[in-house]
Design a protein around this motif. Structure first.
Motif, PDB file in Angstrom:
ATOM      1  N   ALA A  31       0.827  -1.208   0.000  1.00 40.67           N
ATOM      2  CA  ALA A  31       0.000   0.000   0.000  1.00 40.67           C
ATOM      3  C   ALA A  31       0.864   1.262   0.000  1.00 40.67           C
ATOM      4  CB  ALA A  31      -0.939  -0.005   1.204  1.00 40.67           C
ATOM      5  N   ASP A  32       1.992   1.210   0.704  1.00 39.38           N
ATOM      6  CA  ASP A  32       2.871   2.382   0.758  1.00 39.38           C
ATOM      7  C   ASP A  32       3.386   2.784  -0.623  1.00 39.38           C
ATOM      8  OD1 ASP A  32       2.547   2.517   3.499  1.00 39.38           O
ATOM      9  OD2 ASP A  32       4.453   1.519   3.964  1.00 39.38           O
ATOM     10  N   GLY A  33       3.533   1.832  -1.531  1.00 40.72           N
ATOM     11  CA  GLY A  33       4.027   2.137  -2.872  1.00 40.72           C
ATOM     12  C   GLY A  33       2.944   2.336  -3.911  1.00 40.72           C
ATOM     13  N   ALA A  34       1.689   2.140  -3.525  1.00 37.39           N
ATOM     14  CA  ALA A  34       0.602   2.180  -4.506  1.00 37.39           C
ATOM     15  C   ALA A  34       0.382   3.573  -5.102  1.00 37.39           C
ATOM     16  CB  ALA A  34      -0.698   1.678  -3.878  1.00 37.39           C
ATOM     17  N   ARG A  35       0.481   4.599  -4.306  1.00 38.30           N
ATOM     18  CA  ARG A  35       0.215   5.964  -4.793  1.00 38.30           C
ATOM     19  C   ARG A  35       1.024   6.263  -6.055  1.00 38.30           C
ATOM     20  NH1 ARG A  35       2.857  11.128  -3.469  1.00 38.30           N
ATOM     21  NH2 ARG A  35       1.336  12.814  -3.721  1.00 38.30           N
ATOM     22  N   GLY A  36       2.316   5.950  -6.027  1.00 36.24           N
ATOM     23  CA  GLY A  36       3.194   6.239  -7.159  1.00 36.24           C
ATOM     24  C   GLY A  36       2.966   5.344  -8.362  1.00 36.24           C
ATOM     25  N   ARG A  37       2.423   4.150  -8.142  1.00 36.09           N
ATOM     26  CA  ARG A  37       2.104   3.258  -9.261  1.00 36.09           C
ATOM     27  C   ARG A  37       0.746   3.583  -9.854  1.00 36.09           C
ATOM     28  NH1 ARG A  37       3.727  -0.285  -5.392  1.00 36.09           N
ATOM     29  NH2 ARG A  37       1.599  -1.072  -5.093  1.00 36.09           N
ATOM     30  N   TRP A  38      -0.191   3.938  -9.016  1.00 35.19           N
ATOM     31  CA  TRP A  38      -1.574   4.106  -9.453  1.00 35.19           C
ATOM     32  C   TRP A  38      -1.890   5.476 -10.038  1.00 35.19           C
ATOM     33  CZ3 TRP A  38      -4.850   1.839  -4.852  1.00 35.19           C
ATOM     34  CH2 TRP A  38      -4.721   0.456  -4.842  1.00 35.19           C
ATOM     35  N   PHE A  39      -1.181   6.519  -9.584  1.00 34.86           N
ATOM     36  CA  PHE A  39      -1.534   7.888  -9.973  1.00 34.86           C
ATOM     37  C   PHE A  39      -0.311   8.705 -10.342  1.00 34.86           C
ATOM     38  CE2 PHE A  39      -4.565   6.489  -6.686  1.00 34.86           C
ATOM     39  CZ  PHE A  39      -5.731   6.516  -7.442  1.00 34.86           C
ATOM     40  N   THR A  40      -0.524   9.698 -11.205  1.00 35.39           N
ATOM     41  CA  THR A  40       0.537  10.663 -11.470  1.00 35.39           C
ATOM     42  C   THR A  40       0.672  11.558 -10.233  1.00 35.39           C
ATOM     43  OG1 THR A  40      -0.968  12.293 -12.433  1.00 35.39           O
ATOM     44  CG2 THR A  40       0.057  10.696 -13.965  1.00 35.39           C
ATOM     45  N   GLU A  41       1.807  12.172 -10.109  1.00 35.59           N
ATOM     46  CA  GLU A  41       2.038  13.062  -8.973  1.00 35.59           C
ATOM     47  C   GLU A  41       1.050  14.230  -8.980  1.00 35.59           C
ATOM     48  OE1 GLU A  41       3.386  14.343  -5.421  1.00 35.59           O
ATOM     49  OE2 GLU A  41       3.824  12.424  -6.385  1.00 35.59           O
ATOM     50  N   GLY A  42       0.757  14.761 -10.158  1.00 40.61           N
ATOM     51  CA  GLY A  42      -0.184  15.878 -10.254  1.00 40.61           C
ATOM     52  C   GLY A  42      -1.562  15.509  -9.736  1.00 40.61           C
ATOM     53  N   PHE A  43      -2.068  14.340 -10.109  1.00 44.92           N
ATOM     54  CA  PHE A  43      -3.377  13.908  -9.628  1.00 44.92           C
ATOM     55  C   PHE A  43      -3.327  13.654  -8.125  1.00 44.92           C
ATOM     56  CE2 PHE A  43      -6.592  10.814  -8.464  1.00 44.92           C
ATOM     57  CZ  PHE A  43      -7.734  11.383  -9.012  1.00 44.92           C
ATOM     58  N   ALA A 115      -9.112  -4.500 -32.914  1.00 36.79           N
ATOM     59  CA  ALA A 115      -9.055  -3.787 -31.636  1.00 36.79           C
ATOM     60  C   ALA A 115      -8.530  -2.374 -31.858  1.00 36.79           C
ATOM     61  CB  ALA A 115      -8.155  -4.524 -30.656  1.00 36.79           C
ATOM     62  N   ARG A 116      -8.966  -1.486 -30.978  1.00 39.92           N
ATOM     63  CA  ARG A 116      -8.395  -0.143 -30.995  1.00 39.92           C
ATOM     64  C   ARG A 116      -7.916   0.205 -29.598  1.00 39.92           C
ATOM     65  NH1 ARG A 116     -13.843   2.839 -30.353  1.00 39.92           N
ATOM     66  NH2 ARG A 116     -13.104   4.521 -29.030  1.00 39.92           N
ATOM     67  N   CYS A 117      -6.905   1.052 -29.552  1.00 42.58           N
ATOM     68  CA  CYS A 117      -6.286   1.436 -28.292  1.00 42.58           C
ATOM     69  C   CYS A 117      -6.396   2.939 -28.111  1.00 42.58           C
ATOM     70  CB  CYS A 117      -4.817   1.003 -28.280  1.00 42.58           C
ATOM     71  SG  CYS A 117      -3.957   1.449 -26.756  1.00 42.58           S
ATOM     72  N   GLU A 118      -6.865   3.345 -26.954  1.00 44.24           N
ATOM     73  CA  GLU A 118      -6.934   4.757 -26.586  1.00 44.24           C
ATOM     74  C   GLU A 118      -6.009   4.987 -25.404  1.00 44.24           C
ATOM     75  OE1 GLU A 118      -8.453   7.032 -28.325  1.00 44.24           O
ATOM     76  OE2 GLU A 118      -9.461   5.625 -29.674  1.00 44.24           O
ATOM     77  N   VAL A 119      -5.202   6.024 -25.487  1.00 44.51           N
ATOM     78  CA  VAL A 119      -4.247   6.345 -24.433  1.00 44.51           C
ATOM     79  C   VAL A 119      -4.725   7.603 -23.709  1.00 44.51           C
ATOM     80  CG1 VAL A 119      -1.851   6.929 -23.922  1.00 44.51           C
ATOM     81  CG2 VAL A 119      -2.376   5.295 -25.751  1.00 44.51           C
ATOM     82  N   LEU A 120      -4.875   7.491 -22.401  1.00 46.60           N
ATOM     83  CA  LEU A 120      -5.330   8.608 -21.584  1.00 46.60           C
ATOM     84  C   LEU A 120      -4.158   9.189 -20.802  1.00 46.60           C
ATOM     85  CD1 LEU A 120      -8.658   7.118 -20.164  1.00 46.60           C
ATOM     86  CD2 LEU A 120      -8.283   8.377 -22.294  1.00 46.60           C
ATOM     87  N   ASP A 121      -4.257  10.454 -20.475  1.00 49.75           N
ATOM     88  CA  ASP A 121      -3.216  11.131 -19.713  1.00 49.75           C
ATOM     89  C   ASP A 121      -3.404  10.797 -18.231  1.00 49.75           C
ATOM     90  OD1 ASP A 121      -0.969  12.717 -19.347  1.00 49.75           O
ATOM     91  OD2 ASP A 121      -2.156  14.537 -19.065  1.00 49.75           O
ATOM     92  N   ALA A 122      -2.972   9.585 -17.872  1.00 53.46           N
ATOM     93  CA  ALA A 122      -3.186   9.073 -16.522  1.00 53.46           C
ATOM     94  C   ALA A 122      -2.153   7.992 -16.243  1.00 53.46           C
ATOM     95  CB  ALA A 122      -4.599   8.488 -16.413  1.00 53.46           C
ATOM     96  N   SER A 123      -2.224   7.463 -15.021  1.00 58.12           N
ATOM     97  CA  SER A 123      -1.380   6.332 -14.669  1.00 58.12           C
ATOM     98  C   SER A 123      -2.241   5.069 -14.626  1.00 58.12           C
ATOM     99  CB  SER A 123      -0.671   6.593 -13.337  1.00 58.12           C
ATOM    100  OG  SER A 123       0.325   5.604 -13.112  1.00 58.12           O
ATOM    101  N   HIS A 124      -2.022   4.188 -13.655  1.00 58.17           N
ATOM    102  CA  HIS A 124      -2.616   2.853 -13.673  1.00 58.17           C
ATOM    103  C   HIS A 124      -4.125   2.835 -13.425  1.00 58.17           C
ATOM    104  CE1 HIS A 124      -2.471  -1.459 -13.691  1.00 58.17           C
ATOM    105  NE2 HIS A 124      -2.919  -1.546 -12.458  1.00 58.17           N
ATOM    106  N   LEU A 125      -4.635   3.713 -12.609  1.00 57.89           N
ATOM    107  CA  LEU A 125      -6.078   3.762 -12.372  1.00 57.89           C
ATOM    108  C   LEU A 125      -6.691   4.883 -13.205  1.00 57.89           C
ATOM    109  CD1 LEU A 125      -6.445   2.996  -8.552  1.00 57.89           C
ATOM    110  CD2 LEU A 125      -6.375   1.438 -10.498  1.00 57.89           C
ATOM    111  N   SER A 126      -6.650   4.692 -14.511  1.00 54.52           N
ATOM    112  CA  SER A 126      -7.111   5.743 -15.431  1.00 54.52           C
ATOM    113  C   SER A 126      -8.601   6.012 -15.296  1.00 54.52           C
ATOM    114  CB  SER A 126      -6.753   5.391 -16.880  1.00 54.52           C
ATOM    115  OG  SER A 126      -7.438   4.227 -17.298  1.00 54.52           O
ATOM    116  N   ASN A 127      -9.383   5.035 -14.865  1.00 57.08           N
ATOM    117  CA  ASN A 127     -10.813   5.270 -14.672  1.00 57.08           C
ATOM    118  C   ASN A 127     -11.079   6.252 -13.537  1.00 57.08           C
ATOM    119  OD1 ASN A 127      -9.904   3.192 -12.868  1.00 57.08           O
ATOM    120  ND2 ASN A 127     -12.023   2.722 -12.414  1.00 57.08           N
ATOM    121  N   ILE A 128     -10.143   6.387 -12.626  1.00 57.66           N
ATOM    122  CA  ILE A 128     -10.251   7.349 -11.531  1.00 57.66           C
ATOM    123  C   ILE A 128      -9.578   8.663 -11.933  1.00 57.66           C
ATOM    124  CG2 ILE A 128      -9.619   7.841  -9.125  1.00 57.66           C
ATOM    125  CD1 ILE A 128     -11.635   5.526  -9.416  1.00 57.66           C
ATOM    126  N   GLU A 129      -8.361   8.577 -12.410  1.00 58.55           N
ATOM    127  CA  GLU A 129      -7.567   9.777 -12.695  1.00 58.55           C
ATOM    128  C   GLU A 129      -8.095  10.565 -13.891  1.00 58.55           C
ATOM    129  OE1 GLU A 129      -2.929  11.138 -13.242  1.00 58.55           O
ATOM    130  OE2 GLU A 129      -3.378   9.096 -12.622  1.00 58.55           O
TER     131      GLU A 129
END
Length: 143
Positions: A31-43, A115-129
């Motif tokens: 959990a301590d490392g999740a913030r940096g994997r799941w979200f960008t610093e800005g978010f 298939a098509r791929c869309e890239v969002l300006d987010a990290s791992h939890l793009s549905n949240i960010e």
């Protein structure tokens, strides 16, 4: 629809190591490392309450259940199987995702017919960010 995923995530030794860590130390270190994997610093800075709630949820899940998921992920390798997918497929990737990268999404796109791929300006939890963009892509895809 496949979001922030890959046909092969990590390595079996890496997942085994994480399962062992969780069994020995609980969910705190993960959990301590999740913030940096799941979200960008800005978010993370702009939405600290959202980030804290999600990381707190991870901190409070069953270590045994999480370790079992780690071991399952270590064995999962769908790289040879994804070509059998024959339905319209939307892949969503986070541009800043260190876990399941844009390259991982493009690998799947290249092997799933149509298939098509869309890239969002987010990290791992793009549905949240990037929730608005994520939902927009999903709605367009489901039409």
């Amino acid at each position: 629809m496949v979001a922030n995923s890959a046909a092969r995530i990590g390595t079996q030794p890496g997942w085994r190591e994480r399962a062992t860590q969780v069994a020995a130390s609980g969910m705190g270190p993960v959990a301590d490392g999740a913030r940096g994997r799941w979200f960008t610093e800005g978010f993370a800075q702009a939405s600290p309450t959202v980030v804290a709630a999600l990381v707190g949820g991870l901190r409070n899940i069953s270590p045994a259940g999480y370790a079992a998921c780690c071991l399952a992920l270590g064995r999962a390798d769908l790289r040879e199987d994804i070509g059998a997918i024959r339905v319209p497929t939307l892949l969503i990737a986070g541009r800043h995702d260190p876990v399941t990268t844009v390259d991982d999404a493009n690998f799947m796109r290249d092997r799933i017919a149509g298939a098509r791929c869309e890239v969002l300006d987010a990290s791992h939890l793009s549905n949240i960010e990037a929730s608005k963009e994520f939902t927009g892509q999903l709605r367009t895809f489901l039409g």
